[in-house]
Scaffold this active site. Structure first.
Site, short mmCIF file in Angstrom:
data_model
loop_
_atom_site.label_atom_id
_atom_site.label_comp_id
_atom_site.label_asym_id
_atom_site.label_seq_id
_atom_site.Cartn_x
_atom_site.Cartn_y
_atom_site.Cartn_z
N ASP A 57 0.83 -1.20 0.00
CA ASP A 57 0.00 0.00 0.00
C ASP A 57 0.86 1.26 0.00
O ASP A 57 1.90 1.31 0.66
CB ASP A 57 -0.89 -0.01 1.25
CG ASP A 57 -1.81 1.19 1.33
OD1 ASP A 57 -2.77 1.24 0.54
OD2 ASP A 57 -1.56 2.05 2.18
N GLU A 93 13.50 -15.70 -1.31
CA GLU A 93 13.70 -16.89 -0.47
C GLU A 93 12.48 -17.81 -0.51
O GLU A 93 12.60 -19.02 -0.28
CB GLU A 93 13.95 -16.47 0.98
CG GLU A 93 15.23 -15.69 1.22
CD GLU A 93 15.32 -15.22 2.66
OE1 GLU A 93 14.65 -15.83 3.53
OE2 GLU A 93 16.03 -14.23 2.93
#
Length: 535
Positions: free
Chosen positions: A213, A255
């Site tokens: 956001d 990851e």
């Protein structure tokens, strides 16, 4: 180069996905208390799977006082009790994935709730304390510190209220949105570490991606320079330091094979594209297309500009017609001014819903035929219009901070209608929904539209089934009369949209795949209608 393997295609799902935006509070009420919840979403997963979406983007479901629809987060590791529990969220993520639907969560890094533990500790600690260094606390200007530290404007369109609030101890704190949403200090290493830990927390619970956001607002000029001084760079929008933050985030996402989509409102195409470099965000929302009027020339320019600004960094475009902040497509396209701008929102703007619906159907086929990913806001597949909320029921802070000039965003957040013949259109069983549903809401209900071969829901379902026929390749514009958009994709499918005043002849094709409305007796495409064709 050879064709991508299935594993590669799976890893690149986000490049062409259809992502459904879930505003939990208004989606489905599982416990009947008038507020949508995770139980409601879990019960409707078969509906979403049948619709054919690839992922769900959840607007904030975290613990929150809900002063700004959940974008005032008190705890990122807890689900708000109104929606359910963390265990339910984990079940939802897993159950959706079993149906082939991934989950994207919403992170709000610019600010937190004033009920967040960090801010409460900062208030208790007092001026000059380490706790206050996590935010932007400053003394005021003027002889007695009675003036705000600078002249920055609110990020709520139409708001004239200040972005600084003074405390009894004399300090002022910064909040680009409401006073209940204090801005974090992203120059502080603890703020950066905390958000990287939050990302890991949700990736480890199985989410596939994160929507960011207000992604261009995090970093502030340390000198808090007045805007009236016309500083370069801007003191709080699109500062260069942001890119180091998102590079660090990208390392975390990699990851877990996670993806990002940034809410980046920027007029400069080159600056916008920087966020999409290979070591930063994967995608960003396309506000040019969302705000564009129903005009062939303007839409084509928006599409061309979008594709051109994404090309240098190899990022896929995103396409969206509406979201939880924006006037519903059916209503907007039925107005004289079919563009969208927060600054022009007013009460009582007339609309022709039949015209808007016809255009919204055509726009659905246009957006779903374009290369890249598509975001579908809940209820758009039902053709819901913007609802008129009684003034005494409005909850959106945009309305209050504009002193009642802006009607706010509640009109696009009204709880969904699921069944026509039951209380509250099937949203929930007992209590009235948190926002009132219009009297005609049952006519848009899912159960009715499922039985109607000409409904908006049927159109979306058929379009999502046929969308892969466009393939993964680029767009090629085809010759077309003024007011008509026509293009082909590498998969051998064509899209034609008639925005002119007269019926249009279709280009040479072997088969009509789908149309947003019937062709005329001469086989031509009527105005405000779109068609998908096989070459």
């Amino acid at each position: 180069m050879g064709q991508p393997t299935p594993a590669q295609k799976d890893a690149d799902w986000w490049r062409s996905a259809v992502i459904y935006q879930v505003y939990v509070r208004s989606f489905a009420d599982g416990d009947g208390d008038g507020t949508g919840d995770l139980a409601g979403v879990r019960a409707k997963l078969p509906y979403l799977a049948e619709l054919g979406v690839d992922a769900l983007w959840f607007t904030p479901w975290y613990l929150s006082p809900l002063k700004d629809g959940g974008y005032d987060v008190a705890d990122y590791r807890a689900i708000d009790p109104a929606f359910g529990t963390l265990a339910e969220a984990e079940k939802l993520i897993a159950e959706a994935r079993e149906l082939g639907i991934r989950t994207i969560v919403d992170i709000v890094p610019n600010h937190v709730s004033d009920q967040h533990s960090w801010f409460r500790a900062a208030l208790a600690a007092g001026p000059g304390s380490p706790e206050r260094e996590l935010f932007h606390f400053r003394p005021g200007r003027g002889p007695n510190g009675e003036l705000p530290p600078n002249d920055w404007p609110s990020q709520f369109a139409g708001s004239t209220e200040p972005v600084w609030t003074r405390l009894p101890d004399g300090d002022w704190y910064l909040h680009l949105f409401t006073p209940e949403q204090p801005d974090l200090n992203w120059a502080h290493p603890a703020v950066r570490q905390e958000h990287e830990d939050i990302l890991r927390f949700w990736f480890e619970r199985g989410v596939a991606g994160v929507r960011i956001d207000s992604a261009a607002l995090l970093v502030k000029d340390p000198d808090l320079t007045d805007l009236a001084a016309r500083p370069e760079p801007h003191p709080f929008v699109d500062r260069d330091e942001l890119h180091d933050i998102y590079r660090a985030w990208r390392r975390v996402a990699d990851e877990y094979d996670g993806v990002f989509v940034g809410e980046v409102w920027l007029p400069d195409a080159e600056r916008f594209a920087r966020y999409l470099r290979p070591d930063e965000l994967h995608t960003a929302f396309n506000f040019s297309f969302l705000t564009c009027p129903w005009d062939a020339g303007r839409l084509r320019a928006s599409i061309d500009t979008t594709l051109a600004e994404h090309a240098p960094v190899g990022a896929p475009a995103t396409w969206v017609l509406c979201n939880h902040d924006v006037t519903r497509t059916v209503t907007r396209y039925g107005r004289e001014d079919t563009a969208f701008d927060f600054a022009t929102k007013t009460f009582g703007t007339p609309t022709d819903l039949a015209l808007g619906t016809r255009r919204a159907r055509a726009a659905a086929l246009l957006s779903l035929a374009l290369p890249g990913a598509v975001y579908l806001y809940q209820g758009e597949e039902l053709g819901l219009p913007e609802a008129d909320i009684p003034v005494d029921r409005i909850q959106d802070p945009m309305y209050f901070r504009s002193q009642g000039a802006d009607p706010g965003r509640d009109g696009c957040r009204v709880p969904l209608p699921w069944a026509a013949g039951v209380p509250y259109a099937g949203f929930g069983a007992r209590e009235e929904p948190w926002l009132p549903q219009p009297a005609d809401w049952p006519s848009y209900a899912v159960d009715r539209q499922q039985q109607d071969p000409h409904s908006m829901l049927t159109l979306y379902r058929e379009a999502l089934v046929r969308r892969p026929e466009f393939g993964d390749g680029p767009l090629t514009w085809l010759p077309a009369p003024d007011g008509v958009l026509a293009f082909s994709r590498a998969g051998g499918a064509l899209c034609v949209v008639n925005l002119s005043a007269a019926p249009a002849d279709l280009p040479a094709h072997s088969r009509l795949l789908l149309s947003s409305g019937p062709l005329d007796d001469a086989g031509r495409l009527p105005r405000d209608t779109a068609a998908w064709l096989r070459a």
